[in-house]
Design an enzyme around this catalytic site. Structure first.
Site, mmCIF file in Angstrom:
data_model
loop_
_atom_site.group_PDB
_atom_site.id
_atom_site.type_symbol
_atom_site.label_atom_id
_atom_site.label_comp_id
_atom_site.label_asym_id
_atom_site.label_seq_id
_atom_site.Cartn_x
_atom_site.Cartn_y
_atom_site.Cartn_z
ATOM 1 C CG HIS A 98 -2.011 1.003 1.169
ATOM 2 N ND1 HIS A 98 -1.801 2.351 1.440
ATOM 3 C CD2 HIS A 98 -3.331 0.892 0.871
ATOM 4 C CE1 HIS A 98 -2.942 2.995 1.300
ATOM 5 N NE2 HIS A 98 -3.886 2.144 0.957
ATOM 6 C CD GLU A 147 -2.347 2.263 -2.895
ATOM 7 O OE1 GLU A 147 -3.229 2.553 -2.083
ATOM 8 O OE2 GLU A 147 -1.179 1.985 -2.575
ATOM 9 N N GLY A 153 -6.738 9.534 0.177
ATOM 10 C CA GLY A 153 -7.061 10.403 1.302
ATOM 11 C C GLY A 153 -7.219 11.865 0.960
ATOM 12 C CB SER A 183 -10.903 10.014 -3.386
ATOM 13 O OG SER A 183 -9.792 10.526 -2.658
#
Length: 220
Positions: A98, A147, A153, A183
């Site tokens: 991540h 991502e 975020g 998001s």
């Protein structure tokens, strides 16, 4: 029907009471969700895996569990680490790479490759995160989650057209499921879940509250 993989990443949030309330709320609203086209997964912190496993069994929920991370080492003198065989007691899926792990914990490709190796030894289904279409994808990965850093975020999801281009490039060298993360909210999820090659979503902030997560799951 090929189900969309929807993962709720709780990150470093929630205590026992929070997790209990979330799953109770999810149980009370599960009939509002079309389960024929979704594979629902919760990714809580390590200390909540046991509780969540028990609650999912108690309420007989069609929900799986996923660990947010895994040690690059097996069993041994690695204080503070949680290895793949320990995770295996609670779930069969793990997130590796991540963007927050890469940024805040300085995880390199070498470390991430070791994590993948350890997870595969224990037959874990690996969700491997990448930030662009050229980032390394280790052998043995089952699912890739794209991502983009600008969308994590921030409340600013990536452009669907750009995501589709990234997915097309990823699909040339990876044959498994490809997810989007960044998001996602109930009011924009339909713009992303139907992108070509999109096999699901990795949801962060909007998955922290049961109400918003249920609203997302109820959109299609």
């Amino acid at each position: 029907m090929d189900k969309k993989l929807i993962i709720a990443n709780w990150k470093s949030y929630k205590n026992i009471s929070d997790a209990n309330d979330f799953i109770v709320a999810l149980s009370g609203n599960i009939n509002k969700i079309n389960l024929e086209n979704k594979e629902i997964v919760l990714a809580p912190s390590f200390q909540l895996l046991h509780l969540c496993k028990n609650l999912i069994e108690k309420y007989n929920l069609p929900v799986q569990l996923c660990a947010q991370d895994v040690s690059p080492f097996g069993e041994g003198a690695y204080t503070g680490a949680v290895n793949a065989s320990q995770i295996k007691e609670f779930c069969d899926m793990v997130i590796i790479g991540h963007s927050e792990r890469r940024e805040f914990f300085n995880e390199s490709d070498e470390v991430l490759n070791k994590k993948v190796e350890e997870a595969k030894k224990n037959n874990q289904r690996i969700v491997y995160c990448v930030q662009n279409e050229i980032q390394n994808i280790p052998s043995g990965v089952d699912v890739v989650a794209f991502e983009p850093p600008t969308a994590i975020g921030t409340g600013n999801p990536d452009n669907p057209e750009h995501i589709e281009k990234v997915f097309t490039q990823l699909g040339k060298r990876f044959s498994g499921k490809i997810l989007y993360g960044g998001s996602i909210e109930s009011d924009n999820v339909r713009d992303y879940i139907h992108i070509n090659l999109c096999a699901g979503l990795l949801i962060g902030g909007a998955s922290l509250e049961a109400k918003s997560f249920i609203e997302i799951l109820s959109q299609w």
